[in-house]
Design a protein around this motif. Structure first.
Motif, PDB file in Angstrom:
ATOM      1  N   VAL A  39      -9.176 -11.790  -2.205  1.00 35.52           N
ATOM      2  CA  VAL A  39      -8.387 -10.992  -2.370  1.00 35.52           C
ATOM      3  C   VAL A  39      -7.390 -11.354  -3.226  1.00 35.52           C
ATOM      4  O   VAL A  39      -6.645 -12.356  -2.879  1.00 35.52           O
ATOM      5  CB  VAL A  39      -8.035  -9.962  -1.421  1.00 35.52           C
ATOM      6  N   ILE A  40      -7.078 -10.692  -4.431  1.00 39.65           N
ATOM      7  CA  ILE A  40      -6.097 -11.174  -5.452  1.00 39.65           C
ATOM      8  C   ILE A  40      -4.656 -10.478  -5.026  1.00 39.65           C
ATOM      9  O   ILE A  40      -3.668 -11.290  -4.855  1.00 39.65           O
ATOM     10  CB  ILE A  40      -6.620 -11.082  -6.851  1.00 39.65           C
ATOM     11  N   SER A  41      -4.817  -9.186  -4.852  1.00 34.65           N
ATOM     12  CA  SER A  41      -3.502  -8.536  -4.696  1.00 34.65           C
ATOM     13  C   SER A  41      -3.928  -7.060  -4.076  1.00 34.65           C
ATOM     14  O   SER A  41      -5.050  -6.778  -4.331  1.00 34.65           O
ATOM     15  CB  SER A  41      -2.677  -8.453  -6.136  1.00 34.65           C
ATOM     16  N   PHE A  42      -2.879  -6.415  -3.291  1.00 35.71           N
ATOM     17  CA  PHE A  42      -3.083  -5.130  -3.010  1.00 35.71           C
ATOM     18  C   PHE A  42      -1.716  -4.592  -3.017  1.00 35.71           C
ATOM     19  O   PHE A  42      -0.790  -5.123  -2.571  1.00 35.71           O
ATOM     20  CB  PHE A  42      -3.511  -5.052  -1.686  1.00 35.71           C
ATOM     21  N   ASP A  43      -1.503  -3.642  -3.701  1.00 36.24           N
ATOM     22  CA  ASP A  43      -0.250  -2.557  -3.871  1.00 36.24           C
ATOM     23  C   ASP A  43      -0.135  -1.613  -2.893  1.00 36.24           C
ATOM     24  O   ASP A  43      -1.040  -0.626  -2.901  1.00 36.24           O
ATOM     25  CB  ASP A  43      -0.183  -2.194  -5.394  1.00 36.24           C
ATOM     26  N   GLY A  55      -1.957   1.813  -3.736  1.00 34.48           N
ATOM     27  CA  GLY A  55      -3.240   1.727  -3.024  1.00 34.48           C
ATOM     28  C   GLY A  55      -4.189   1.186  -4.101  1.00 34.48           C
ATOM     29  O   GLY A  55      -5.340   0.991  -3.760  1.00 34.48           O
ATOM     30  N   ILE A  56      -3.535   0.018  -5.176  1.00 34.53           N
ATOM     31  CA  ILE A  56      -4.584  -0.557  -5.892  1.00 34.53           C
ATOM     32  C   ILE A  56      -4.787  -1.915  -5.563  1.00 34.53           C
ATOM     33  O   ILE A  56      -3.877  -2.662  -5.378  1.00 34.53           O
ATOM     34  CB  ILE A  56      -4.011  -0.400  -7.412  1.00 34.53           C
ATOM     35  N   LEU A  57      -6.220  -2.330  -5.365  1.00 38.28           N
ATOM     36  CA  LEU A  57      -6.728  -3.389  -5.058  1.00 38.28           C
ATOM     37  C   LEU A  57      -7.475  -4.121  -6.090  1.00 38.28           C
ATOM     38  O   LEU A  57      -7.613  -3.590  -6.779  1.00 38.28           O
ATOM     39  CB  LEU A  57      -7.851  -3.279  -3.916  1.00 38.28           C
TER      40      LEU A  57
END
Length: 528
Positions: free
Chosen positions: A148-152, A156-158
């Motif tokens: 997993v690179i990032s999660f906002d 809600g953007i993965l």
């Protein structure tokens, strides 16, 4: 309305007997595991294209590039050469497991220069022969690209690598109050990159739409090794052509997806489930119309199954049906933010459905404790409640593999004609087929027509194809709703697309992959 009140108000809705939970399922049918799968090239009479063959020098290069992540053992390669249904088999002698986009780029650059064909592969859960080699293509697996690179947590953007398993991603975002916008029966094995490459539909499409809307950006490595970085995390970007749409649904023929940016919706606070019996498909359709009108924004899934599907699930997987005695069943899920509001709407719908005779029997659960109690009667123990809720529907595909060789058809049709194809196919095949069953996503007009036989038969296939495709074309349907074309369906694309569209697709393929090394023999008919 309390759950107990639901049972009082609808005496036709029956409680379920508790049963012991079952153990986890096997990935392949037990009887099929003992049988050798015929080589695709021999069964279908395919001619190998003039690609180079893997040499010792090639293997040495890849071992230097990917130390410890190069597989040449025939035994280790076997599950990567055969599809999940055990219906097609390639003969690859080399499997590569890159971990980064840079490694994928180097692999493809080398293969492009050497004219080596490449078969991109995710979780190998495809149903149309698109995920395994036809001949000796190098298998490029994303199994180690699972970061997993990032999660906002605001938007809600993965953003994640392509090899992340869908179920793992769902667990990750659920802990943060979100869910993945798609859900599949194969979620425990399938990769998000493969989901995007096949434009997978699944059980949540009615509520959240297709991946063409929820995927915001992609990172893709092209055939010559160049990296296309369109990994945007923006809801709105109207600058030029939307290139990511070329790769969504391209089945690995235009580029290898290495990372995905996807919009995740909020996790619903209230989830309700109803499993209902109907006496005819007309009643199923009328139930859907009533359900959609009365449940509106909280309706998240509407699945239908014929009784033969349920018989096979019970026979081969030993799972009990929650209700019996109906020729059709529907599985309705609602999801929202207020349990009181949602239960009231569901109760009103059930009252209408029972009073009007649309539904003759069923069972319903509107809180977590009751859901757990119901689940124990017809599913095995899994790690989360949503998985248990859907097991009876999701495991139909598994039950079919236990019934023999499966001819699978994934069709889009006008909803009113959905089951007519099953009826007509059953009448056409008669005793030549062991079973002909229909189930699917009624809410988006997607029929899964499945025909089983004791073993593969050319004569039976000739009786099915092109009959099914011609029937679908006459109704202005699509021969592939969500599974893609892969190897098995590519030669029938003309039943759903005009020749001008097919020619344009072939031009895109020639432009992005002029040597044709990416997933050859798949998706499009030969341009010649």
């Amino acid at each position: 309305v309390a759950m107990a009140a639901v049972w009082r108000r609808w005496p036709g809705l029956r409680r379920l007997r508790a049963a012991a939970p079952r153990g986890p399922r096997a990935l392949h049918a037990g009887s099929a595991r003992l049988q050798e799968v015929a080589l695709t090239s021999e069964r279908y009479g395919v001619r190998r294209l003039p690609f180079s063959r893997v040499s010792r020098g090639d293997v040495a290069f890849f071992e230097r590039l990917l130390p410890g992540r190069v597989v040449t053992s025939a035994d280790e390669l076997e599950p990567f050469n055969v599809d999940w249904l055990r219906s097609v088999r390639g003969s690859s002698t080399l499997l590569l497991k890159p971990q980064t986009v840079a490694e994928v780029s180097q692999v493809l650059r080398y293969c492009y220069e050497r004219n080596l064909a490449v078969n991109p592969q995710g979780g190998n859960t495809g149903l149309v022969g698109g995920s395994v080699p036809v001949f000796d293509e190098i298998i490029l697996s994303t199994v180690l690209m699972s970061r997993v690179i990032s999660f906002d947590e605001v938007s809600g953007i993965l953003v994640c690598q392509a090899g992340c398993v869908l179920q793992n991603l769902n667990q990750y975002v659920e802990e943060k109050g979100f869910v993945m916008p798609l859900d599949l029966g194969a979620k425990g094995s399938c990769h998000i990159g493969g989901n995007v490459a096949t434009n997978a539909g699944g059980l949540r499409l009615l509520r959240y739409g297709s991946l063409r809307g929820t995927v915001l950006g992609l990172e893709v490595v092209l055939a010559d090794g160049s990296v296309l970085d369109c990994l945007a995390s923006l809801r709105k970007d109207n600058t030029g052509y939307d290139l990511k749409q070329l790769f969504i649904g391209s089945e690995g023929t235009l580029g290898v997806i290495t990372a995905v940016s996807i919009l995740c919706p909020q996790k619903p606070k209230a989830v309700n489930l109803a499993f209902l019996g109907c006496q005819s498909f007309t009643q199923v359709l009328n139930t859907f119309t009533t359900c959609r009108a009365m449940l509106g924004e909280i309706l998240s899934a509407f699945e239908f199954m014929d009784d033969k599907c349920m018989e096979l699930v019970e026979q081969h997987l030993k799972l009990s049906k929650p209700v019996t005695g109906s020729p059709f069943y529907v599985l309705i899920e609602t999801s929202g933010s207020s349990s009181t509001h949602d239960e009231e709407k569901l109760n009103n719908f059930l009252e209408r459905a029972m009073a009007s005779g649309l539904v003759t029997d069923g069972t319903v659960a509107t809180d977590e404790k009751k859901i757990k109690a119901i689940l124990l009667s017809f599913v095995f123990l899994l790690s989360s409640i949503p998985q248990k809720l859907w097991s009876l529907r999701e495991r139909i595909t598994e039950a079919l593999t236990h019934d023999g060789y499966v001819y699978k058809y994934d069709i889009s049709l006008p909803v009113g004609k959905l089951y007519d194809l099953v009826t007509d196919t059953r009448a056409r095949l008669g005793r030549c087929a062991k079973n002909v069953v229909g189930y699917g996503h009624l809410g988006d007009g997607n029929l899964h027509l499945n025909i089983t036989a004791d073993s593969y038969s050319h004569s039976l296939l000739d009786a099915i194809e092109p009959f099914v495709y011609e029937w679908t074309a006459r109704c202005n349907g699509s021969i592939s709703a969500e599974h893609g074309l892969g190897f098995k369906k590519k030669c029938f694309i003309q039943y759903s697309k005009p020749k001008e569209a097919i020619l344009l697709m072939q031009r895109f393929k020639a432009m992005l992959d002029p040597k044709g090394i990416l997933n050859p023999y798949k998706t499009l008919p030969s341009s010649s």
